[in-house]
Motif scaffolding. Structure first.
Motif, PDB file in Angstrom:
ATOM      1  N   ILE A  73      -5.709  23.125   1.745  1.00  0.00           N
ATOM      2  CA  ILE A  73      -4.280  23.331   1.443  1.00  0.00           C
ATOM      3  C   ILE A  73      -3.799  22.225   0.492  1.00  0.00           C
ATOM      4  N   THR A  74      -4.221  21.001   0.771  1.00  0.00           N
ATOM      5  CA  THR A  74      -3.812  19.871  -0.069  1.00  0.00           C
ATOM      6  C   THR A  74      -4.223  20.093  -1.516  1.00  0.00           C
ATOM      7  N   PHE A  75      -5.462  20.490  -1.721  1.00  0.00           N
ATOM      8  CA  PHE A  75      -5.945  20.601  -3.104  1.00  0.00           C
ATOM      9  C   PHE A  75      -5.280  21.743  -3.853  1.00  0.00           C
ATOM     10  N   GLY A 120       0.851  -1.190   0.000  1.00  0.00           N
ATOM     11  CA  GLY A 120       0.000   0.000   0.000  1.00  0.00           C
ATOM     12  C   GLY A 120       0.883   1.234   0.000  1.00  0.00           C
ATOM     13  N   LYS A 121       0.248   2.409  -0.036  1.00  0.00           N
ATOM     14  CA  LYS A 121       1.026   3.660  -0.014  1.00  0.00           C
ATOM     15  C   LYS A 121       1.802   3.771   1.298  1.00  0.00           C
ATOM     16  N   HIS A 122       3.046   4.196   1.198  1.00  0.00           N
ATOM     17  CA  HIS A 122       3.830   4.504   2.388  1.00  0.00           C
ATOM     18  C   HIS A 122       3.904   6.018   2.536  1.00  0.00           C
ATOM     19  N   VAL A 130      -2.231  22.820  -3.320  1.00  0.00           N
ATOM     20  CA  VAL A 130      -0.855  22.400  -3.618  1.00  0.00           C
ATOM     21  C   VAL A 130      -0.850  21.280  -4.665  1.00  0.00           C
ATOM     22  N   ALA A 131      -1.577  20.189  -4.365  1.00  0.00           N
ATOM     23  CA  ALA A 131      -1.540  19.013  -5.262  1.00  0.00           C
ATOM     24  C   ALA A 131      -2.220  19.325  -6.577  1.00  0.00           C
ATOM     25  N   GLY A 132      -3.135  20.306  -6.557  1.00  0.00           N
ATOM     26  CA  GLY A 132      -3.961  20.538  -7.733  1.00  0.00           C
ATOM     27  C   GLY A 132      -3.376  21.484  -8.746  1.00  0.00           C
ATOM     28  N   HIS A 133      -2.152  21.989  -8.550  1.00  0.00           N
ATOM     29  CA  HIS A 133      -1.687  22.896  -9.611  1.00  0.00           C
ATOM     30  C   HIS A 133      -0.265  22.671 -10.098  1.00  0.00           C
ATOM     31  N   THR A 141       5.340  14.498 -13.648  1.00  0.00           N
ATOM     32  CA  THR A 141       5.668  15.658 -12.825  1.00  0.00           C
ATOM     33  C   THR A 141       5.538  15.377 -11.321  1.00  0.00           C
ATOM     34  N   ALA A 142       4.773  14.347 -10.940  1.00  0.00           N
ATOM     35  CA  ALA A 142       4.902  13.815  -9.577  1.00  0.00           C
ATOM     36  C   ALA A 142       5.765  12.570  -9.770  1.00  0.00           C
ATOM     37  N   PRO A 143       7.074  12.711  -9.543  1.00  0.00           N
ATOM     38  CA  PRO A 143       7.985  11.728 -10.157  1.00  0.00           C
ATOM     39  C   PRO A 143       8.121  10.395  -9.423  1.00  0.00           C
ATOM     40  N   GLY A 144       7.335  10.151  -8.405  1.00  0.00           N
ATOM     41  CA  GLY A 144       7.474   8.851  -7.750  1.00  0.00           C
ATOM     42  C   GLY A 144       6.468   8.670  -6.637  1.00  0.00           C
ATOM     43  N   TYR A 145       6.429   7.478  -6.111  1.00  0.00           N
ATOM     44  CA  TYR A 145       5.616   7.192  -4.926  1.00  0.00           C
ATOM     45  C   TYR A 145       6.272   6.061  -4.146  1.00  0.00           C
ATOM     46  N   SER A 146       5.855   5.900  -2.894  1.00  0.00           N
ATOM     47  CA  SER A 146       6.462   4.879  -2.032  1.00  0.00           C
ATOM     48  C   SER A 146       5.470   3.766  -1.757  1.00  0.00           C
ATOM     49  N   PRO A 155       1.702   7.752 -14.181  1.00  0.00           N
ATOM     50  CA  PRO A 155       1.971   9.127 -13.756  1.00  0.00           C
ATOM     51  C   PRO A 155       1.017   9.620 -12.665  1.00  0.00           C
ATOM     52  N   PHE A 156      -0.121   8.960 -12.530  1.00  0.00           N
ATOM     53  CA  PHE A 156      -1.082   9.390 -11.504  1.00  0.00           C
ATOM     54  C   PHE A 156      -1.079   8.440 -10.302  1.00  0.00           C
ATOM     55  N   GLY A 157      -0.012   7.660 -10.162  1.00  0.00           N
ATOM     56  CA  GLY A 157       0.083   6.779  -9.011  1.00  0.00           C
ATOM     57  C   GLY A 157      -0.730   5.515  -9.201  1.00  0.00           C
ATOM     58  N   SER A 207       4.463  13.243 -22.754  1.00  0.00           N
ATOM     59  CA  SER A 207       5.280  14.168 -21.951  1.00  0.00           C
ATOM     60  C   SER A 207       5.351  13.678 -20.504  1.00  0.00           C
ATOM     61  N   MET A 208       4.212  13.172 -20.010  1.00  0.00           N
ATOM     62  CA  MET A 208       4.201  12.680 -18.621  1.00  0.00           C
ATOM     63  C   MET A 208       4.889  11.316 -18.500  1.00  0.00           C
ATOM     64  N   ARG A 209       5.073  10.648 -19.627  1.00  0.00           N
ATOM     65  CA  ARG A 209       5.891   9.420 -19.566  1.00  0.00           C
ATOM     66  C   ARG A 209       7.345   9.827 -19.291  1.00  0.00           C
ATOM     67  N   THR A 228      -6.924  28.129 -11.864  1.00  0.00           N
ATOM     68  CA  THR A 228      -7.976  27.150 -12.152  1.00  0.00           C
ATOM     69  C   THR A 228      -8.415  26.424 -10.885  1.00  0.00           C
ATOM     70  N   ILE A 229      -7.469  25.950 -10.105  1.00  0.00           N
ATOM     71  CA  ILE A 229      -7.887  25.222  -8.893  1.00  0.00           C
ATOM     72  C   ILE A 229      -8.511  26.207  -7.898  1.00  0.00           C
ATOM     73  N   GLY A 230      -7.999  27.423  -7.870  1.00  0.00           N
ATOM     74  CA  GLY A 230      -8.579  28.421  -6.968  1.00  0.00           C
ATOM     75  C   GLY A 230     -10.035  28.681  -7.320  1.00  0.00           C
ATOM     76  N   ALA A 287      -4.255   6.390  -5.622  1.00  0.00           N
ATOM     77  CA  ALA A 287      -3.915   7.093  -6.867  1.00  0.00           C
ATOM     78  C   ALA A 287      -4.580   8.471  -6.863  1.00  0.00           C
ATOM     79  N   CYS A 288      -4.190   9.285  -7.833  1.00  0.00           N
ATOM     80  CA  CYS A 288      -4.622  10.687  -7.882  1.00  0.00           C
ATOM     81  C   CYS A 288      -6.134  10.823  -8.037  1.00  0.00           C
ATOM     82  N   ILE A 289      -6.737  11.513  -7.102  1.00  0.00           N
ATOM     83  CA  ILE A 289      -8.187  11.749  -7.192  1.00  0.00           C
ATOM     84  C   ILE A 289      -8.473  12.839  -8.236  1.00  0.00           C
ATOM     85  N   GLY A 290      -7.459  13.670  -8.535  1.00  0.00           N
ATOM     86  CA  GLY A 290      -7.659  14.811  -9.441  1.00  0.00           C
ATOM     87  C   GLY A 290      -7.316  14.520 -10.888  1.00  0.00           C
TER      88      GLY A 290
HETATM   89  C1  HEM Z   1      -0.781  16.189 -14.200  1.00  0.00           C
HETATM   90  C2  HEM Z   1      -1.286  16.407 -13.032  1.00  0.00           C
HETATM   91  C3  HEM Z   1      -1.187  15.484 -11.844  1.00  0.00           C
HETATM   92  C4  HEM Z   1      -0.325  14.462 -11.597  1.00  0.00           C
HETATM   93  C5  HEM Z   1       0.816  13.966 -12.489  1.00  0.00           C
HETATM   94  C6  HEM Z   1      -0.673  13.903 -10.307  1.00  0.00           C
HETATM   95  C7  HEM Z   1      -0.043  12.814  -9.724  1.00  0.00           C
HETATM   96  C8  HEM Z   1      -0.422  12.233  -8.530  1.00  0.00           C
HETATM   97  C9  HEM Z   1       0.177  11.048  -7.967  1.00  0.00           C
HETATM   98  C10 HEM Z   1       1.338  10.264  -8.565  1.00  0.00           C
HETATM   99  C11 HEM Z   1      -0.472  10.782  -6.809  1.00  0.00           C
HETATM  100  C12 HEM Z   1      -0.187   9.612  -5.852  1.00  0.00           C
HETATM  101  C13 HEM Z   1       0.890   9.968  -4.861  1.00  0.00           C
HETATM  102  C14 HEM Z   1       1.272   8.835  -3.928  1.00  0.00           C
HETATM  103  O1  HEM Z   1       0.971   7.670  -4.161  1.00  0.00           O
HETATM  104  O2  HEM Z   1       1.936   9.145  -2.932  1.00  0.00           O
HETATM  105  C15 HEM Z   1      -1.468  11.811  -6.626  1.00  0.00           C
HETATM  106  C16 HEM Z   1      -2.332  11.890  -5.544  1.00  0.00           C
HETATM  107  C17 HEM Z   1      -3.198  12.928  -5.350  1.00  0.00           C
HETATM  108  N1  HEM Z   1      -3.485  13.960  -6.223  1.00  0.00           N
HETATM  109 FE1  HEM Z   1      -2.693  14.236  -8.048  1.00  0.00          FE
HETATM  110  N2  HEM Z   1      -1.719  14.617  -9.792  1.00  0.00           N
HETATM  111  C18 HEM Z   1      -2.076  15.582 -10.696  1.00  0.00           C
HETATM  112  C19 HEM Z   1      -3.095  16.507 -10.573  1.00  0.00           C
HETATM  113  C20 HEM Z   1      -3.915  16.637  -9.484  1.00  0.00           C
HETATM  114  C21 HEM Z   1      -5.015  17.586  -9.362  1.00  0.00           C
HETATM  115  C22 HEM Z   1      -5.446  18.559 -10.457  1.00  0.00           C
HETATM  116  C23 HEM Z   1      -5.541  17.413  -8.112  1.00  0.00           C
HETATM  117  C24 HEM Z   1      -6.711  18.121  -7.465  1.00  0.00           C
HETATM  118  C25 HEM Z   1      -7.520  18.935  -8.055  1.00  0.00           C
HETATM  119  C26 HEM Z   1      -4.787  16.362  -7.456  1.00  0.00           C
HETATM  120  C27 HEM Z   1      -4.997  15.907  -6.170  1.00  0.00           C
HETATM  121  C28 HEM Z   1      -4.410  14.784  -5.636  1.00  0.00           C
HETATM  122  C29 HEM Z   1      -4.738  14.270  -4.308  1.00  0.00           C
HETATM  123  C30 HEM Z   1      -5.710  14.892  -3.321  1.00  0.00           C
HETATM  124  C31 HEM Z   1      -3.987  13.097  -4.135  1.00  0.00           C
HETATM  125  C32 HEM Z   1      -4.029  12.161  -2.929  1.00  0.00           C
HETATM  126  C33 HEM Z   1      -5.107  11.115  -3.175  1.00  0.00           C
HETATM  127  C34 HEM Z   1      -5.245  10.108  -2.028  1.00  0.00           C
HETATM  128  O3  HEM Z   1      -4.239   9.639  -1.518  1.00  0.00           O
HETATM  129  O4  HEM Z   1      -6.377   9.778  -1.708  1.00  0.00           O
HETATM  130  N3  HEM Z   1      -3.811  15.918  -8.319  1.00  0.00           N
HETATM  131  N4  HEM Z   1      -1.428  12.676  -7.699  1.00  0.00           N
END
Ligand code: HEM
Length: 461
Positions: A259-261, A70-72, A263-266, A327-332, A394-396, A321-323, A152-154, A401-404
């Motif tokens: 704060i999370t959204f 699972g996620k660390h 930061v993570a959302g842009h 841009t989130a270059p890794g996970y644990s 790229p989205f975990g 490009s994301m290959r 956009t996220i704002g 995995a990424c909710i966004g």
């Molecule tokens: C190209 C854009 C994006 C990439 C590459 C990306 C990538 C990722 C990755 C790799 C994870 C998993 C991290 C882990 O396992 O530790 C993650 C989680 C997350 N991302 Fe994204 N993300 C993107 C855009 C967004 C956007 C637009 C939002 C919100 C609007 C967002 C919100 C989140 C959140 C809240 C999590 C945590 C989910 C959870 O653990 O339940 N991300 N993202």
């Protein structure tokens, strides 16, 4: 974890380990260099602190098995809890607030929700094109894409405007955020003097966190006061209960999520757009093909919600490009039980490894002999079907995995389509790709000169 026998960089020294050549500003790129030489499973060690990395598709397929791993939440992510507490990204999966927030907020990322966000995404994309119309010289792509994604996220998430396109200096929230993220990331640097030199002081960090928290509290307070029916992210956090139990998010958690959204959302989406534009300017045939698609599908009009997903080739440009630069270059990944990593190295329950995605995304066993080549056709449906599903992440992965993801893809295809529709680009041919590392990756110092293609065709807006 017992690291006996796991390969590492040649020339590891007693006491300092692999310190020589390690640069606190480029930990990912240092890791990629080692991984290319000695991967797919390898360690890096600085003083007594050793980390295991896994970058081959086979071993990552094992690590992505949700029944065994699972996620660390450790290392960089643990440090971010000072900022985002038990927000979705930094929460431990076992913390009750992770599941609660995940279930409450999932509908905020449905197709129906994207349809609601679309006009706001379009509005902000117009702010970008208005700024580029006014530009008299080269524009810094990553800086402007960050303006776009932050606005956009704002706006779509919170009904809040940072005013990024009107400001010459970044919004105080952004300055505080950049410093706080750097502070968190650099807490892992083992040399105290280097940490202090690059990370700033704890007092500054405290002040930065306060700046962020105060703004978020203000936005939440205003919304509470003014009420309204808004079904944006904030509206859902404030008014929705869990679909089964009706339980609501508590105020501290709502602040953490906000704060999370932001930061993570842009940052991630901004980097993805910037790399895509970089590769397009380096590959004129690809650019011509992407633009031809935009012209054919959108013509001169503003895209409707449904038009965005029709840009299949533009989407492939982003995927490719994301290959190369996820841009989130890794996970644990953390073992849920005792296992043998890669069939060889014993891991005990609780042991963890880091997956550096650029290595997975370049594994020649899957991506062929020239994995560095930028080629969006790798994402043609037939090619995707032939590949192992775990080769591109790229989205975990899994439940964390990424909710966004849908939000990011809709926003990015829309924005990239709009700049292709409107501009020709001249990029400095001498520019060599330089990757800036923070929590995310971006091309550093990459500029383009946008010229409106044909003022008669692409009507002034
Ligand atoms: C190209 C854009 C994006 C990439 C590459 C990306 C990538 C990722 C990755 C790799 C994870 C998993 C991290 C882990 O396992 O530790 C993650 C989680 C997350 N991302 Fe994204 N993300 C993107 C855009 C967004 C956007 C637009 C939002 C919100 C609007 C967002 C919100 C989140 C959140 C809240 C999590 C945590 C989910 C959870 O653990 O339940 N991300 N993202």
């Amino acid at each position: 974890m017992d690291t006996t026998g796991i390969p590492h960089r040649p020339g590891r020294l007693p006491v300092i380990g692999d310190l020589i050549g390690a640069n606190p500003r480029t930990p990912l790129q240092d890791t990629l260099r080692v991984g290319r030489r000695v991967g797919p499973i390898f360690t890096r060690k600085i003083f007594g602190f050793e980390i295991v990395f896994a970058g081959g598709v086979d071993v990552v397929t094992q690590l992505n098995d949700e029944t065994k791993f699972g996620k660390h939440v450790g290392l960089g992510i643990e440090n971010l809890r000072a900022l985002a507490g038990d927000g979705l990204f930094t929460a431990h999966t076992g913390e009750p607030n992770w599941r609660l927030a995940h279930d409450i907020l999932q509908p905020a990322f449905s197709a129906e929700a994207m349809r609601r966000y679309h006009p706001m995404m379009l509005e902000v994309a117009h702010e970008l094109t208005a700024a580029w119309d006014r530009a008299t010289g080269p524009v810094d792509v990553a800086a402007d894409m960050t303006r776009l994604t932050l606005e956009t996220i704002g706006l779509a998430g919170f009904g809040y405007r940072f005013g990024s396109f009107e400001r010459t200096e970044p919004h105080p929230f952004v300055t505080a955020m950049i410093r706080a993220l750097r502070f968190a990331q650099l807490q892992n640097v083992k040399l105290p003097f280097a940490r202090r030199a690059f990370a700033g002081t704890p007092a500054q960090n405290k002040a930065d966190i306060a700046t962020m928290t105060n703004l978020v509290d203000e936005v939440i307070e205003t919304r509470r006061r003014e009420g309204g029916e808004s079904r944006d992210l904030l509206g859902m956090m404030l008014s929705e209960g869990h679909p089964d139990t009706g339980e609501r998010l508590d105020p501290v958690n709502i602040r953490n999520q906000a704060i999370t959204f932001v930061v993570a959302g842009h940052e991630t989406t901004s980097g993805a757009l910037s790399f895509a534009l970089y590769y397009l300017t380096r590959n004129p045939d690809t650019l011509a093909k992407a633009r031809a698609e935009v012209d054919a599908v959108w013509g001169d009009r503003d895209p409707s919600f449904a038009d965005v997903a029709k840009l299949r080739y533009v989407r492939r440009v982003l995927d490719e490009s994301m290959r190369l630069w996820p841009t989130a270059p890794g996970y644990s990944r953390e073992a849920r039980e005792d296992v043998l990593l890669g069939g060889k190295y014993p891991m005990q329950k609780g042991d963890w490894v880091i997956v550096p995605l650029p290595l997975v995304h370049r594994d020649p066993a899957v991506w062929g002999p020239d994995p560095e080549k930028f080629d969006p056709d790798r994402f043609e449906p037939a090619a995707v079907k032939k590949r192992p599903a775990q080769a591109y992440k790229p989205f975990g992965t899994g439940e964390r995995a990424c909710i966004g993801r849908q939000f990011a893809l809709h926003e990015a295809v829309l924005a990239l389509g709009m700049v292709l529709q409107r501009y020709d680009f001249t990029a400095d041919p001498a520019y060599e790709l330089k990757i800036a590392e923070s929590l995310t990756l971006k091309p550093s110092g990459f500029t383009v000169r946008p010229r409106v293609r044909n003022r008669a065709r692409v009507a002034a807006r």
